[in-house]
Design an enzyme around this catalytic site. Structure first.
Site, PDB file in Angstrom:
ATOM      1  N   MET A  78     -31.112 -19.239 -15.923  1.00 44.41           N
ATOM      2  CA  MET A  78     -30.184 -18.072 -16.369  1.00 44.41           C
ATOM      3  C   MET A  78     -30.368 -16.856 -15.516  1.00 44.41           C
ATOM      4  SD  MET A  78     -30.393 -18.703 -20.508  1.00 44.41           S
ATOM      5  CE  MET A  78     -29.435 -17.282 -20.796  1.00 44.41           C
ATOM      6  N   HIS A  79     -29.564 -15.931 -15.621  1.00 43.91           N
ATOM      7  CA  HIS A  79     -29.453 -14.638 -15.274  1.00 43.91           C
ATOM      8  C   HIS A  79     -29.305 -14.240 -13.716  1.00 43.91           C
ATOM      9  CE1 HIS A  79     -31.237 -14.281 -19.274  1.00 43.91           C
ATOM     10  NE2 HIS A  79     -32.384 -14.563 -18.929  1.00 43.91           N
ATOM     11  N   ASP A 237     -30.310 -22.866 -19.487  1.00 43.39           N
ATOM     12  CA  ASP A 237     -31.187 -23.687 -19.567  1.00 43.39           C
ATOM     13  C   ASP A 237     -31.640 -24.079 -21.106  1.00 43.39           C
ATOM     14  OD1 ASP A 237     -32.529 -21.481 -19.319  1.00 43.39           O
ATOM     15  OD2 ASP A 237     -33.618 -21.895 -17.552  1.00 43.39           O
TER      16      ASP A 237
END
Length: 485
Positions: A78-79, A237
């Site tokens: 992520m991110h 995830d």
């Protein structure tokens, strides 16, 4: 019928082939480099993700009946900030979730804009790993690159774009950008204004199980797959791993003991704790979840074993440990700073309470207990807003340790369920693909039919009491040491 789950991790992409009964037929893993151009920075080349994913797809489907492949979906780190220009070229290497360069931007967002406003706009506050601070960093430090941005996307969405041509994301992953109004499931106009970007630069939003398109003709031809293979939106995830452990619906809970550690609680209702200590995100089942994330979990044990004890015999090191709840040594598990609940990138790890009779086993046990206590910190925040699950699934590399599962059960005072498939995000992604292709009517139905519990660790009442006393001591260490970090 076959469904492919693609788990785009930080060290490798892992692909699995699942049939409609949940049976895994093959797993393939392809590694790619991680770059650290400056201390605290962490980057990867999106082109590497795609290249290795394509190689992985070819290998994964080499021996199966390719005509039976129906859908491909994703679980992804992520991110990360992936930025493309008007010609769809990657502008710069992706800035990853564990990159620490955005301290100044995080402080600006939390202090100048203000945590109250951020929470109102997005249900979350700024963390160094989130995407919005990275956009601000790029705007300030690489203005020429910032001006070239036409598309902003997350790591797994780059794969979806390259495979299908659809500029898309979905709510669970978008929740971690600090750009999404999580409660109302739309982009936050206020946050876009703060970051100096427009909605046209952001992808269209989908639910995790929704098809976003089909394979590009050239890709289908190269892979030898049907042209009508559906590309399903997928999930971040942690949300994908939660689907893969059937942590869906109201009150489900999953603990992940991977490189980082998470406490993930699914809920049908949107909720935010008073101090935003937990992330409040959309879930891949169409509802919401609370998540506490500690940056070092199984990686604490890996560091202790690999770097300090210089051994690969993890199980052997745990064999001599028996007197649970009596250890006088404590471990603060902050090797890389901490996210939940402290949000302190400067926090550091420490052993506390050693004496002349401290043994190797005491210190190994302290590491396992310290991670469990760190996760308990997040559970206590959830309990403070009335969310108190009675049992939890467990996944990740650390879940393979019977000793660690026993410690977790008694520290949390929860039943801990071990599941049959240990494939986390990849398995959850394959389940989402099956839902998107119409095999199941909902994510909940699919997860509950396909995920099997094979063992349950019950909390030991005597140990619960001992660990309660130890945990109350543990909670005092971070505030006492914070000023020294």
């Amino acid at each position: 019928m076959f469904f492919i789950g693609v788990d785009l991790g930080t060290s490798a992409v892992k692909l699995l082939l699942m049939d409609e009964n949940g049976k895994i037929h093959k797993i393939v893993s392809k590694e790619y480099p991680l770059y650290f151009p400056h201390p605290g920075w962490s980057e990867q080349r999106p082109e590497d993700w795609f290249e290795q994913s394509m190689a992985g797809l070819e290998e994964l489907t080499a021996e199966c009946d390719k005509s039976q492949v129906r859908g491909i979906s994703f679980g992804g780190q992520m991110h990360g900030l992936v930025a493309l220009d008007k010609d769809d070229r990657v502008i710069r290497p992706a800035i990853l979730w564990n990159d620490g360069r955005t301290g100044k931007q995080v402080e600006y967002l939390n202090q100048t804009i203000g945590k109250d406003k951020l929470s109102r706009y997005t249900a979350n506050i700024a963390f160094a790993g989130f995407t919005a601070p990275k956009i601000l960093w790029m705007k300030e430090n690489e203005p020429e690159n910032f001006e070239r941005i036409t598309k902003i996307m997350l790591p797994k969405d780059y794969l979806a774009y390259m495979l299908s041509g659809t500029f898309c994301t979905e709510y669970s992953d978008a929740s971690g950008m600090l750009l999404l109004d999580v409660e109302h499931k739309c982009w936050s106009k206020e946050m876009l204004d703060i970051c100096g970007i427009t909605e046209a630069q952001l992808p269209k939003l989908y639910e995790s199980w929704e098809p976003v398109g089909t394979l590009k003709a050239k890709i289908a031809e190269k892979l030898g797959l049907p042209a009508d293979v559906k590309i399903i939106a997928g999930a971040g995830d942690n949300a994908a791993a939660a689907v893969g452990t059937a942590t869906v619906g109201d009150g489900g809970c999953n603990i992940s003991l991977g490189t980082s550690g998470t406490l993930f609680i699914s809920s049908e209702k949107f909720g935010v704790d008073e101090n935003n200590a937990l992330h409040s995100f959309a879930h891949a089942d169409g509802h919401y979840h609370l998540m506490g994330c500690m940056l070092s979990a199984a990686s604490c044990n890996k560091w202790w074993m690999d770097e300090i004890l210089k051994t690969t015999d993890y199980a052997g090191e745990q064999k001599g440990i028996d007197k649970l709840g009596e250890n006088q040594v404590f471990w603060l598990p902050y090797l890389m700073g901490e996210r939940s609940p402290h949000n302190d990138p400067d926090a550091r790890a420490a052993f506390i309470g050693m004496s002349m009779d401290t043994t190797r086993e005491d210190m190994t046990l302290a590491v396992l207990e310290g991670v469990a206590f760190g996760l308990r910190d997040s559970l206590e925040v959830a309990r403070s807003i009335g969310v108190d699950p009675e049992r939890t699934k467990i996944c990740g590399g650390g879940a393979k340790s019977p000793l660690w599962r026993k410690i977790i059960a008694s520290v949390m005072n929860m039943k801990v369920d071990l599941i049959e498939s240990e494939e986390g995000p990849g398995y959850g992604a394959a389940i989402l693909a099956a839902v998107g292709c119409g095999v199941f009517s909902s994510v909940e139905e699919a997860a509950k039919k396909l995920v099997n519990v094979i063992k349950t660790e019950e909390p030991d009442p005597e140990l619960v009491q001992k660990y309660e006393e130890k945990y109350q001591k543990f909670r005092k260490f971070y505030p006492a040491l914070k000023g020294l970090f």
